[in-house]
Motif scaffolding. Structure first.
Motif, mmCIF file in Angstrom:
data_model
loop_
_atom_site.group_PDB
_atom_site.id
_atom_site.type_symbol
_atom_site.label_atom_id
_atom_site.label_comp_id
_atom_site.label_asym_id
_atom_site.label_seq_id
_atom_site.Cartn_x
_atom_site.Cartn_y
_atom_site.Cartn_z
ATOM 1 N N PHE A 118 0.844 -1.195 0.000
ATOM 2 C CA PHE A 118 0.000 0.000 0.000
ATOM 3 C C PHE A 118 0.881 1.247 0.000
ATOM 4 N N MET A 119 0.442 2.280 -0.717
ATOM 5 C CA MET A 119 0.971 3.622 -0.539
ATOM 6 C C MET A 119 -0.238 4.549 -0.460
ATOM 7 N N VAL A 120 -0.358 5.278 0.646
ATOM 8 C CA VAL A 120 -1.570 6.053 0.916
ATOM 9 C C VAL A 120 -1.184 7.511 1.158
ATOM 10 N N SER A 121 -1.861 8.406 0.455
ATOM 11 C CA SER A 121 -1.566 9.833 0.595
ATOM 12 C C SER A 121 -2.867 10.621 0.703
ATOM 13 N N ALA A 122 -2.810 11.710 1.464
ATOM 14 C CA ALA A 122 -3.956 12.612 1.620
ATOM 15 C C ALA A 122 -3.410 13.989 1.962
ATOM 16 N N GLU A 123 -4.153 15.013 1.591
ATOM 17 C CA GLU A 123 -3.707 16.384 1.802
ATOM 18 C C GLU A 123 -3.419 16.649 3.284
ATOM 19 N N GLY A 124 -2.240 17.197 3.539
ATOM 20 C CA GLY A 124 -1.869 17.558 4.902
ATOM 21 C C GLY A 124 -1.373 16.404 5.743
ATOM 22 N N MET A 125 -1.255 15.197 5.141
ATOM 23 C CA MET A 125 -0.863 14.025 5.902
ATOM 24 C C MET A 125 0.464 13.463 5.378
ATOM 25 N N ARG A 126 1.176 12.783 6.256
ATOM 26 C CA ARG A 126 2.404 12.106 5.864
ATOM 27 C C ARG A 126 2.061 10.918 4.961
ATOM 28 N N THR A 127 2.702 10.847 3.788
ATOM 29 C CA THR A 127 2.447 9.715 2.889
ATOM 30 C C THR A 127 2.950 8.435 3.530
ATOM 31 N N LEU A 128 2.118 7.413 3.494
ATOM 32 C CA LEU A 128 2.427 6.129 4.119
ATOM 33 C C LEU A 128 2.761 5.097 3.056
ATOM 34 N N VAL A 129 3.905 4.444 3.196
ATOM 35 C CA VAL A 129 4.271 3.293 2.375
ATOM 36 C C VAL A 129 4.349 2.092 3.307
ATOM 37 N N THR A 130 3.558 1.082 3.049
ATOM 38 C CA THR A 130 3.494 -0.031 3.981
ATOM 39 C C THR A 130 3.041 -1.304 3.280
ATOM 40 N N HIS A 131 2.976 -2.406 4.022
ATOM 41 C CA HIS A 131 2.385 -3.676 3.550
ATOM 42 C C HIS A 131 1.412 -4.152 4.621
ATOM 43 N N ILE A 132 0.620 -5.152 4.274
ATOM 44 C CA ILE A 132 0.008 -6.011 5.279
ATOM 45 C C ILE A 132 0.465 -7.438 5.013
ATOM 46 N N PHE A 133 0.597 -8.189 6.109
ATOM 47 C CA PHE A 133 1.106 -9.559 6.067
ATOM 48 C C PHE A 133 0.038 -10.530 6.560
ATOM 49 N N VAL A 134 0.227 -11.795 6.276
ATOM 50 C CA VAL A 134 -0.772 -12.824 6.553
ATOM 51 C C VAL A 134 -0.466 -13.523 7.876
ATOM 52 N N ARG A 135 -1.401 -13.391 8.815
ATOM 53 C CA ARG A 135 -1.215 -14.065 10.095
ATOM 54 C C ARG A 135 -1.074 -15.584 9.878
ATOM 55 N N GLY A 136 -0.116 -16.174 10.558
ATOM 56 C CA GLY A 136 0.116 -17.603 10.436
ATOM 57 C C GLY A 136 1.167 -17.984 9.415
#
Length: 302
Positions: free
Chosen positions: A230-248
């Motif tokens: 994921f890369m998530v951006s919005a006005e006035g916010m810090r852009t986030l670069v991340t993943h999600i992982f699979v439990r187990g």
């Protein structure tokens, strides 16, 4: 592993003085840089590099091998493959740089490594659309919200998503140039988002080049824990670069690029074929999974 007692190697006062003098000369050469930050960076790099060479008593053959390694990394790098990012990743440098530059702020979602497979101008999909394209894999329904750290929804946040297929291939690795397994979408007025993707699967980073040879030489696996980018951006916010992982996933503590963080491990609920989907999509006799990822963005400048 063989123990090398570097400290036992005698270094005469005369030799130490010569090494100190050379380091001081190199440091001074960067002292008049017009860009003060650049001068600071180069002097700090010089101190650490010289300290490494002197600590391990680097041989000329080892120096030559390092030059050849870096040359090979440059030669294999092109517009679709960045071997130096892979090198940074497997050294943990990417993860450390991200940690330094994305300091914890209230309950903001943690960042992790960018990886070498992001592509600009990914196709746009509407909410509930499918990013998979022709990529193969087990369908996965992903939903969540984008909010600030006070819980207020962030409408219109741009959400870039990308992932590998179930064979461990990103679309940029396909020989025919197809675009699959990536898209961008926008959160709605309530900050909510939803889309169909593929259930993440583990895969190796490209290991047919110098970075792969390095991992093999030190007995490390090139395999990454299963994840969705994921890369998530919005006005006035810090852009986030991340993943999600699979439990187990058994690889969560062996991720080859040190990207796993406990807060990013999510439950992917498995559904049997014929189970009703959240949006009424007919998957026929296919099984599918479902996960939720609520994203919290920190204010810009934090």
């Amino acid at each position: 592993m063989t123990e090398f007692n570097i400290a036992a190697q005698p270094i005469s006062p005369q030799q130490r003085e010569a090494e100190d003098a050379l380091e001081a000369t190199v440091l001074a050469s960067f002292g008049n840089a017009d860009n003060e930050r650049l001068g600071f960076l180069m002097q700090s790099l010089t101190r650490h590099l010289h300290a490494f060479i002197r600590e391990v008593r680097l041989t000329e053959d080892e120096w030559q091998a390092a030059i050849e390694f870096l040359t090979a990394a440059g030669n294999i790098t092109d517009d679709k493959r960045q071997e130096f990012i892979l090198l940074s990743d497997v050294l943990g440098a990417s993860a450390q740089c991200i940690s330094v530059n994305n300091q914890a702020y209230k309950g903001a979602t943690e960042a992790t490594v960018f990886g070498p497979f992001f592509v600009e101008n990914a196709p746009h999909i509407e909410l509930g659309g499918d990013i998979a394209g022709v990529a193969s894999g087990l369908p996965c329904w992903v939903e969540g919200t984008v909010t600030d750290t006070d819980g207020a929804p962030l409408p219109g946040a741009r959400i870039e998503v990308w992932e590998a297929d179930d064979q461990g291939q990103y679309d940029v690795q396909y020989p025919d140039g197809r675009i699959s397994g990536r898209a961008h979408l926008f959160s709605d007025a309530q900050g909510e988002f939803r889309f169909w993707g593929l259930t993440p699967t583990a895969y190796p980073i490209p290991h047919d080049g110098p970075v792969g040879l390095l991992l093999e030489a030190v007995g490390r696996s090139p395999v990454r824990a299963a994840h969705l980018h994921f890369m998530v951006s919005a006005e006035g916010m810090r852009t986030l670069v991340t993943h999600i992982f699979v439990r187990g996933d058994e690889l969560l503590d062996k991720d080859s690029v040190f990207g796993v963080k406990q807060s990013l491990i999510k439950e992917f609920v498995e559904h049997a074929p014929g189970t009703a989907t959240p949006d009424g999509r007919d998957l026929g006799d296919r099984a599918w999974t479902q996960t939720r990822f609520d994203i919290v963005l920190a204010p810009q400048g934090t």
